[in-house]
Enzyme design. Structure first.
Site, mmCIF file in Angstrom:
data_model
loop_
_atom_site.group_PDB
_atom_site.id
_atom_site.type_symbol
_atom_site.label_atom_id
_atom_site.label_comp_id
_atom_site.label_asym_id
_atom_site.label_seq_id
_atom_site.Cartn_x
_atom_site.Cartn_y
_atom_site.Cartn_z
ATOM 1 N N ASP A 65 0.842 -1.098 -0.050
ATOM 2 C CA ASP A 65 -0.032 0.100 0.171
ATOM 3 C C ASP A 65 0.898 1.228 -0.169
ATOM 4 O OD1 ASP A 65 -1.872 1.976 0.246
ATOM 5 O OD2 ASP A 65 -2.797 1.232 2.090
ATOM 6 N N PRO A 74 3.902 4.338 -2.035
ATOM 7 C CA PRO A 74 5.177 4.414 -2.831
ATOM 8 C C PRO A 74 6.137 3.480 -2.153
ATOM 9 C CG PRO A 74 4.030 6.372 -2.667
ATOM 10 C CD PRO A 74 3.179 5.557 -1.595
ATOM 11 N N GLY A 132 -3.886 7.219 3.811
ATOM 12 C CA GLY A 132 -2.376 6.903 4.446
ATOM 13 C C GLY A 132 -2.095 5.665 4.033
ATOM 14 N N GLU A 133 -0.680 5.387 3.757
ATOM 15 C CA GLU A 133 -0.023 3.982 3.541
ATOM 16 C C GLU A 133 -0.442 3.253 4.642
ATOM 17 O OE1 GLU A 133 3.689 3.571 2.285
ATOM 18 O OE2 GLU A 133 3.595 5.306 1.147
ATOM 19 N N GLY A 134 -1.205 1.859 4.288
ATOM 20 C CA GLY A 134 -1.709 0.784 5.297
ATOM 21 C C GLY A 134 -2.960 1.090 5.395
#
Length: 665
Positions: free
Chosen positions: A499, A501, A552-554
Site C-alpha cells: 500500500d 510508494p 495513508g499508507e496501510g
C-alpha cells in the site's frame, strides 16, 4: 532531532569551535526547521561579518524558515513559548540576543527578569528546541565595563538556559562533549542515528553519519487496537507483551542477490479458479476479485483458501532530510506515529475494525540524497536484517497476512527516486502532487522535490545500480526495512498487502535480491499515485480496485480488507451448482418440507423395449367426452399454409439424422 529523545538542548562553544554546525546536525532529521536569528543587522561597511552571515545562510536547507527577533529581545521568549509540539526551532545564538538586550536602545530594562522569562519559556515549551550560545567563562575578564557586562549577562543566561534544557553539549575544536546528562543512553529497541558535527572549514552540507540499526535488539511492541464505543473517543488501547528476540541474528544470514526463496503453490491457484467456475454463482460471479481467491489459494497451498484471520500491520516511520521533504508539515510523521501507538487515528481504527495487530517501527532517518548517500552500507545491511526479523517474528506469532504501511517526511519522493533509478522513468512522471495542510496544491514544493530527485540521480549516475547500492544512495531506512520485511515474509510464506510508494519501491529492490518476493505481494488499490502505478506495472501487480483511496499508507489496504475476506468466505462456503453435480436446493427443500407425506406409487415399468410405439387410442364419439374426462382428444397436425411438404408421414429419404446434431430450439 537527537536520537536520545531530548526535547531541548543547549550547545555551547567558543569562537570557530563548530558549535553552530553541530547544532544544525542535531535537527538534520527534521523535515523543516524554524531558524531563529537573534543578532542585529550588521554594519554595511563590515564586509567580513557580512560574509560570515552569508555562510550561515548558505548552510541552511531550503525547507528551513528564518525568523528574526533582533528588534525586541523579549520576543524570543514568546516565540519559544508559543511553538507547537510538532515544531523544531534552532536559536542561533544567545550571544547576539544578549548583545541586543544590552543595547542602550532597549534600556532601561530588567536583564535578570528577561533572562528568567527566557529560561521559563524553554522549560515550558512543547517544541523541539536547540539553542546555540558562546562560552565566555574560559576567557579572560574583559577590560572594559561593557565587555564585563556582556560576559556577566551571557554567563547568567547560559546558566539559566542550561538548567532549563534537557541536555547541554560543549563543542571544542569540532568535538562535542555532553555535559548534561553525563552518560546519555539511547532507549533499547529503537534504531538510532547520530549526526557528526563537521569542524569549521568543512563542508556542512555533507550527509550526516548514520548509525546502524540494532539488528540483535528487541523488536517494537505490537499494539492491538480496540474499537471504542460510539459515545467515547478512541482513548483506550491494549498492548501485548514485548516481542521475543529471534535466532536469525545468530544464523549468519547474508541478504544478497540471487537468494533462493520459496514460491507460492503453482497448482493451487489455477485449481481454485477452476473450482470457482463450478460454484452456484450467478453471471460473472466474483469478476476481477477472482484474483484474490487465486492469490490466497497459491499462498495457502490449497484450492479452498480461508479468509485471513491473523493480520498484522507494520507502520514504518522514517523521515528523509533535504529537498525530498519539501512541503511536508513539520513533525507530521512523528505525530502520526505517536497517534498510531496511542491507538488513535484512521490506521489504528481500521486495524481495530479488522481485528489486526499494529506494530509501529522506527526506521533510521535518511540524509539528504542531493548531497550524498542516504545511508551507509552497514546501516543498509542492518535495516534489511531488522525487517527480516520483523516478518519472521510475525510468522512465529501466527500472523497469516502482513499489511505494509509507512509514514515519514519525504518518504514518497525518496520512493519515487528509487523507482526512477530502477525503472528508468522521469522524476516528474512519478512524483505525486504536494498538498498543504489546507488541502491546496503546493507547486513550489513539488518542483523542489523534482529538482532534488534529479540532482540525486545526477550525483549517482556513475554509481552501481545494485539493490543495496540503491537503498544506500537513494532509498533510506524505511525502504530498506520494508525490503527486509518482504524478503523475510517470502522466506516464511506469509503474504503481504502492499500500500503506497514505499512498499512498491521496496518491492522493486526486493525483486533484485530474490525474484520470488513479488509473487507473495498483493496490491489492493493504486490510490491514484503515479509511482505506485509504475511500480505495479513493472512488478506485474495489477491493482484489484480503483477506489483512489488516500487514507495513508496501510490504511487504504485495511479499508478494503473486509471485502477481500468476504470474497474468500463466499468462495469457500458456496455449494457446487446443480448443473455441475451439486445438490438441487429446490428438490431438497420440497422433500424436507413434507416429511410425513405418503410417497407417490411408482409407475409400472413396461417390459416392452423403449423403441416400441404405443397402440393408437380408439376414436371417441362426439358425445362421449364427458363420460371419459381423462381421455384427451387426438391431436391433429395442421396443414402448412405455405410451400412445403403436404404430409407429415415419413418418407424413405434416408436414415434419420442424429438428434445430437440439432441445435436446441
Amino acid at each position: 532531532m537527537s536520537v536520545e529523545g531530548w526535547n531541548t538542548v543547549l550547545v555551547l562553544g567558543g569562537i570557530r569551535s563548530g558549535k553552530s554546525e553541530f547544532a544544525e546536525s542535531l535537527v538534520a532529521d527534521a523535515p523543516t526547521v524554524r531558524y531563529v536569528a537573534t543578532s542585529a543587522a550588521a554594519d554595511p561597511d563590515d564586509t567580513e561579518w557580512a560574509a560570515r552571515l552569508a555562510a550561515h545562510r548558505a548552510r541552511r536547507p531550503g525547507s528551513w524558515t528564518t525568523e528574526e527577533t533582533a528588534e525586541d529581545p523579549r520576543r524570543l521568549a514568546d516565540v519559544l513559548a508559543s511553538a507547537g509540539p510538532n515544531e523544531t526551532l534552532l536559536v542561533d545564538d544567545l550571544g547576539g540576543w544578549v548583545t541586543v538586550l544590552l543595547d542602550p536602545a532597549h534600556q532601561p530594562a530588567d536583564d535578570v527578569a528577561t533572562i528568567t522569562e527566557l529560561a521559563d519559556a524553554v522549560r515550558a515549551s512543547e517544541a523541539r528546541i536547540v539553542l546555540v550560545s558562546p562560552e565566555v567563562g574560559l576567557s579572560l575578564v574583559p577590560t572594559t565595563p561593557l565587555g564585563r557586562a556582556f560576559a556577566d549577562a551571557l554567563g547568567a543566561a547560559n546558566r539559566a538556559v542550561a538548567d532549563a534544557c534537557d541536555a547541554v553539549a560543549l563543542v571544542v575544536a569540532g568535538q562535542p562533549a555532553w555535559l548534561k546528562p553525563s552518560a546519555p543512553v539511547p532507549p533499547a529497541g529503537v534504531p538510532t542515528t547520530r549526526a557528526a558535527a563537521p569542524a569549521d572549514g568543512l563542508d556542512a552540507s555533507a550527509p550526516a553519519a548514520v548509525a546502524t540499526v540494532p539488528a540483535d535488539g528487541p523488536l517494537p511492541e505490537v499494539l492491538t487496537p480496540t474499537v471504542p464505543p460510539a459515545a467515547q473517543t478512541p482513548a483506550g488501547t491494549t498492548w501485548t507483551t514485548p516481542t521475543m528476540a529471534l535466532p536469525v541474528v545468530a544464523t549468519g544470514l547474508v541478504i544478497q542477490p540471487g537468494m533462493e526463496l520459496p514460491m507460492p503453490d503453482e497448482y493451487a491457484g489455477p485449481q481454485a479458479v477452476q473450482r470457482l467456475g463450478t460454484l452456484d454463482l450467478p453471471g460473472a460471479g466474483l469478476g476481477v476479485l477472482e484474483r484474490v481467491v487465486e492469490f490466497a489459494a497459491a499462498t495457502q497451498g490449497t484450492p479452498t483458501p480461508t479468509p485471513w484471520t491473523d493480520v498484522r500491520v507494520l507502520l514504518l516511520h522514517g523521515d528523509h532530510a533535504g529537498g525530498v521533504a519539501a512541503g511536508a508539515p513539520v513533525g507530521e510523521s512523528t505525530r502520526l506515529a505517536r497517534q498510531a501507538r496511542a491507538g488513535r487515528g484512521a490506521l489504528a481504527r481500521l486495524a481495530a475494525e479488522n481485528g489486526a495487530g499494529l506494530q509501529v517501527v522506527d526506521a533510521p532517518p535518511a540524509a539528504p540524497i542531493e548531497h550524498g548517500p542516504a545511508l551507509d552500507a552497514d546501516t543498509v545491511e542492518s535495516a534489511l536484517r531488522y525487517g527480516w526479523r520483523l516478518a519472521e517474528e510475525a510468522a512465529e506469532a501466527g500472523v497469516r497476512l502482513l499489511v505494509l504501511g509507512a509514514c515519514g517526511a519525504g518518504a514518497e519522493a525518496a520512493a519515487a527516486a528509487v523507482l526512477v533509478a530502477t525503472a528508468g522513468a522521469e522524476a516528474p512522471t512519478v512524483l505525486g502532487r504536494v498538498h498543504t495542510a489546507d488541502g491546496e496544491i503546493d507547486d513550489a514544493a513539488w518542483m523542489v522535490r523534482c529538482a532534488t530527485v534529479r540532482d540525486a540521480l545526477h550525483r549517482t549516475r556513475r554509481s552501481p545500480r545494485d539493490a543495496k547500492d540503491i537503498l544506500a544512495e537513494l532509498g533510506g531506512g524505511d525502504v530498506a526495512v520494508a525490503c527486509g520485511v518482504l524478503l523475510g515474509a517470502t522466506a516464511r510464506r506469509v503474504p503481504v498487502l502492499l500500500d503506497g510508494p514505499v512498499g512498491l519501491a521496496a518491492g522493486m529492490v526486493a525483486r533484485d535480491l530474490a525474484g520470488q518476493a513479488r509473487h507473495w505481494c498483493l496490491l489492493v488499490d493504486h490510490g491514484g499515485h503515479p509511482a505506485v502505478r509504475l511500480a505495479a506495472d513493472v512488478l506485474g501487480l495489477t491493482p484489484l480496485l480503483d477506489l483512489r483511496l488516500d487514507l495513508g499508507e496501510g490504511a487504504n489496504a485495511l479499508a478494503a480488507l473486509p471485502l477481500l475476506r468476504s470474497v474468500l468466505a463466499l468462495a469457500g462456503s458456496l455449494p457446487v451448482h446443480p448443473h455441475h453435480g451439486g445438490p438441487d436446493d429446490e428438490a431438497t427443500g420440497a422433500a424436507a418440507t413434507t416429511p410425513d407425506a405418503e410417497p407417490e406409487p411408482a409407475a409400472p415399468v413396461s417390459a416392452e423395449p423403449m423403441s416400441a410405439v404405443p397402440e393408437p387410442a380408439a376414436p371417441v364419439a362426439a358425445g362421449d367426452e364427458a363420460a371419459q374426462p381423462d381421455v384427451l382428444p387426438e391431436f391433429a397436425e395442421p396443414t402448412p399454409a405455405g410451400p412445403g411438404p403436404t404430409t407429415t408421414a415419413p418418407t424413405d429419404t434416408g436414415p434419420e439424422p442424429d438428434p445430437s446434431d440439432r441445435r436446441a430450439g
